[in-house]
Each structure stands twice: as C-alpha cells, then as structure tokens.
Design a protein around this motif. Structure first.
Motif, PDB file in Angstrom:
ATOM      1  N   PRO A 175      45.953  30.162  67.348  1.00 59.72           N
ATOM      2  CA  PRO A 175      46.890  30.868  68.237  1.00 59.72           C
ATOM      3  C   PRO A 175      47.991  31.635  67.497  1.00 59.72           C
ATOM      4  O   PRO A 175      48.549  32.577  68.053  1.00 59.72           O
ATOM      5  CB  PRO A 175      47.486  29.740  69.085  1.00 59.72           C
ATOM      6  CG  PRO A 175      47.289  28.501  68.282  1.00 59.72           C
ATOM      7  CD  PRO A 175      46.049  28.718  67.480  1.00 59.72           C
ATOM      8  N   ASP A 176      48.285  31.239  66.271  1.00 60.19           N
ATOM      9  CA  ASP A 176      49.349  31.915  65.526  1.00 60.19           C
ATOM     10  C   ASP A 176      48.845  33.116  64.735  1.00 60.19           C
ATOM     11  O   ASP A 176      49.639  33.855  64.156  1.00 60.19           O
ATOM     12  CB  ASP A 176      50.043  30.933  64.570  1.00 60.19           C
ATOM     13  CG  ASP A 176      50.705  29.793  65.321  1.00 60.19           C
ATOM     14  OD1 ASP A 176      51.104  29.998  66.483  1.00 60.19           O
ATOM     15  OD2 ASP A 176      50.814  28.694  64.752  1.00 60.19           O
ATOM     16  N   GLN A 177      47.546  33.304  64.705  1.00 61.81           N
ATOM     17  CA  GLN A 177      46.978  34.398  63.938  1.00 61.81           C
ATOM     18  C   GLN A 177      47.060  35.690  64.753  1.00 61.81           C
ATOM     19  O   GLN A 177      46.904  35.681  65.975  1.00 61.81           O
ATOM     20  CB  GLN A 177      45.518  34.070  63.625  1.00 61.81           C
ATOM     21  CG  GLN A 177      45.034  34.676  62.345  1.00 61.81           C
ATOM     22  CD  GLN A 177      43.713  34.071  61.957  1.00 61.81           C
ATOM     23  OE1 GLN A 177      42.761  34.182  62.710  1.00 61.81           O
ATOM     24  NE2 GLN A 177      43.657  33.456  60.804  1.00 61.81           N
ATOM     25  N   SER A 178      47.280  36.796  64.070  1.00 63.27           N
ATOM     26  CA  SER A 178      47.383  38.075  64.775  1.00 63.27           C
ATOM     27  C   SER A 178      46.027  38.474  65.351  1.00 63.27           C
ATOM     28  O   SER A 178      44.978  38.048  64.866  1.00 63.27           O
ATOM     29  CB  SER A 178      47.872  39.166  63.820  1.00 63.27           C
ATOM     30  OG  SER A 178      46.857  39.465  62.879  1.00 63.27           O
ATOM     31  N   LEU A 179      46.067  39.292  66.382  1.00 64.42           N
ATOM     32  CA  LEU A 179      44.828  39.773  66.977  1.00 64.42           C
ATOM     33  C   LEU A 179      44.049  40.640  65.988  1.00 64.42           C
ATOM     34  O   LEU A 179      42.822  40.655  66.006  1.00 64.42           O
ATOM     35  CB  LEU A 179      45.119  40.546  68.262  1.00 64.42           C
ATOM     36  CG  LEU A 179      45.741  39.744  69.410  1.00 64.42           C
ATOM     37  CD1 LEU A 179      45.946  40.631  70.634  1.00 64.42           C
ATOM     38  CD2 LEU A 179      44.900  38.538  69.748  1.00 64.42           C
ATOM     39  N   GLU A 180      44.775  41.332  65.116  1.00 59.16           N
ATOM     40  CA  GLU A 180      44.117  42.133  64.087  1.00 59.16           C
ATOM     41  C   GLU A 180      43.288  41.246  63.159  1.00 59.16           C
ATOM     42  O   GLU A 180      42.160  41.584  62.798  1.00 59.16           O
ATOM     43  CB  GLU A 180      45.142  42.932  63.257  1.00 59.16           C
ATOM     44  CG  GLU A 180      45.840  44.022  64.027  1.00 59.16           C
ATOM     45  CD  GLU A 180      47.091  43.533  64.759  1.00 59.16           C
ATOM     46  OE1 GLU A 180      47.424  42.321  64.699  1.00 59.16           O
ATOM     47  OE2 GLU A 180      47.730  44.354  65.420  1.00 59.16           O
ATOM     48  N   MET A 181      43.839  40.090  62.795  1.00 54.95           N
ATOM     49  CA  MET A 181      43.120  39.164  61.916  1.00 54.95           C
ATOM     50  C   MET A 181      41.886  38.611  62.621  1.00 54.95           C
ATOM     51  O   MET A 181      40.825  38.481  62.014  1.00 54.95           O
ATOM     52  CB  MET A 181      44.040  38.021  61.477  1.00 54.95           C
ATOM     53  CG  MET A 181      43.362  37.041  60.541  1.00 54.95           C
ATOM     54  SD  MET A 181      42.808  37.769  59.000  1.00 54.95           S
ATOM     55  CE  MET A 181      44.347  37.886  58.135  1.00 54.95           C
ATOM     56  N   LEU A 182      42.013  38.289  63.909  1.00 51.71           N
ATOM     57  CA  LEU A 182      40.848  37.821  64.665  1.00 51.71           C
ATOM     58  C   LEU A 182      39.771  38.891  64.722  1.00 51.71           C
ATOM     59  O   LEU A 182      38.577  38.596  64.594  1.00 51.71           O
ATOM     60  CB  LEU A 182      41.257  37.406  66.078  1.00 51.71           C
ATOM     61  CG  LEU A 182      42.123  36.152  66.200  1.00 51.71           C
ATOM     62  CD1 LEU A 182      42.487  35.914  67.654  1.00 51.71           C
ATOM     63  CD2 LEU A 182      41.440  34.949  65.614  1.00 51.71           C
TER      64      LEU A 182
END
Length: 192
Positions: A128-135
């Motif tokens: 949940p703490d990861q950016s959407l770009e990273m996902l």
C-alpha cells in the motif's frame, strides 16, 4: 515467538532449518517417474522418513502446515506433507491458493500481455505504501492501466469485495489427518 512456561521468550528453530540437506534435496521436490531406479526410490523413501520424523518433532509444525495449506502454495515436503497431499487437503477444505507470480514480483514481464485485475489489486494490497508508478513497473503495464483496475475495484459493490474466510487451524488439521492418514497434529498451544 514461542515462550517458555516461565513467560520468557525462547528461540525456536524449525527442524527443516536444522536438516536443510534433507528438506532441500531435489528428491523431495517432485514425485519420481515410474521409471526411476530402485536405489533412487529407496533414497527418496529414506529422505521422506527423515523429514517425517523431523516434522513430527518440530514445535512449529501446526503453524507451518496451516500456512502451507491456506496461505502459500509452496513446493517440496512441508509440515509432514507432500505438494499433492496439500492439494488434496485444500480440495477437502474447498479453498484455493494462487501460486506467487515470481516474474511479476521481480518486475519481469513480456510485452503486450493482458494485466490480471486480481493481480493489480493483490499487489496494491500487499504494497500500500508503494507508488502506483512502481506497481505499474512491476506489472509491466502503464500507470493508466493500474489506475483503471483500481477504479474498477473501488466501484465494486461491497458484497463482492468481502474477503473469503479461511479455514480454522482445527479444520486444516482434521483434513490433513484424513489425507495423510495420521492422527491430528497437536493444537497450536501444544505445539508452541
């Protein structure tokens, strides 16, 4: 961490860690083909016997079995069970466990592949703490694709997003006893 009867924390090492050469042997990973020589079959049976003995003596067997049946689809001999036995236990319990997509977790993907909606949601919940770009990088898709899947998930009626219930420890132990053909393992409190 398990505690002793005096209430102080004690360190418990899983028996499979102590006997890594047995549990990591390739002969415990997959069933042997029908054409396997007798010597190889005897070696596999010896390894299985050593693994069974170690699992029965391990104070972490109940937790290990529960996790291997309900939470993770692991390979090899785990908690006194083979992969096919764990599949039979899951079948008896009416549950499925998706294997981890290691390519996705490592960020490896091919071009022009369909992004799985549940994988986007699972990764978002797991990180949940990861950016959407990273996902999006992990999934090998565009940021807009990730956003589209997450919007779709938010729009679902609440009845669809109810998390399935997991079986209890006792239900897993009972199913394992039927499949493996041994008496039920001790309860969690007895194992710790």
């Amino acid at each position: 961490m398990p505690t002793s009867s005096t209430g102080t924390a004690e360190i418990t090492t899983a028996r499979c860690v102590e006997l890594a050469s047995v549990f990591q042997d390739p002969l415990l990973e997959e069933p042997l083909p029908a054409s396997a020589p007798g010597a190889v079959r005897r070696r596999q049976m010896g390894l299985m016997s050593a693994a069974q003995t170690a699992c029965r003596a391990c104070p972490l067997t109940v937790d290990c079995l529960y996790r291997a049946v309900v939470e993770y689809d692991v390979a090899g001999y785990v908690a006194g069970t083979t992969p096919s036995q764990r599949a039979q236990i899951r079948h008896r319990l009416g549950i499925t466990v998706e294997p981890e997509n290691f390519d996705t977790l490592a960020g490896i993907s091919g071009r022009h592949h369909q992004v799985n909606h549940s994988e986007v949601v699972r990764l978002r919940n797991a990180h949940p703490d990861q950016s959407l770009e990273m996902l999006a990088q992990r999934l090998g898709c565009s940021l807009s694709t990730v956003k589209r899947h997450l919007r779709r998930e938010r729009r679902k009626p609440s009845a669809e997003t109810v998390t399935p219930t997991h079986p209890t420890v006792n239900e897993v132990l009972t199913a394992a006893a039927v499949v493996v053909g041994t008496p039920s393992a001790p309860s969690r409190s007895q194992a710790a």
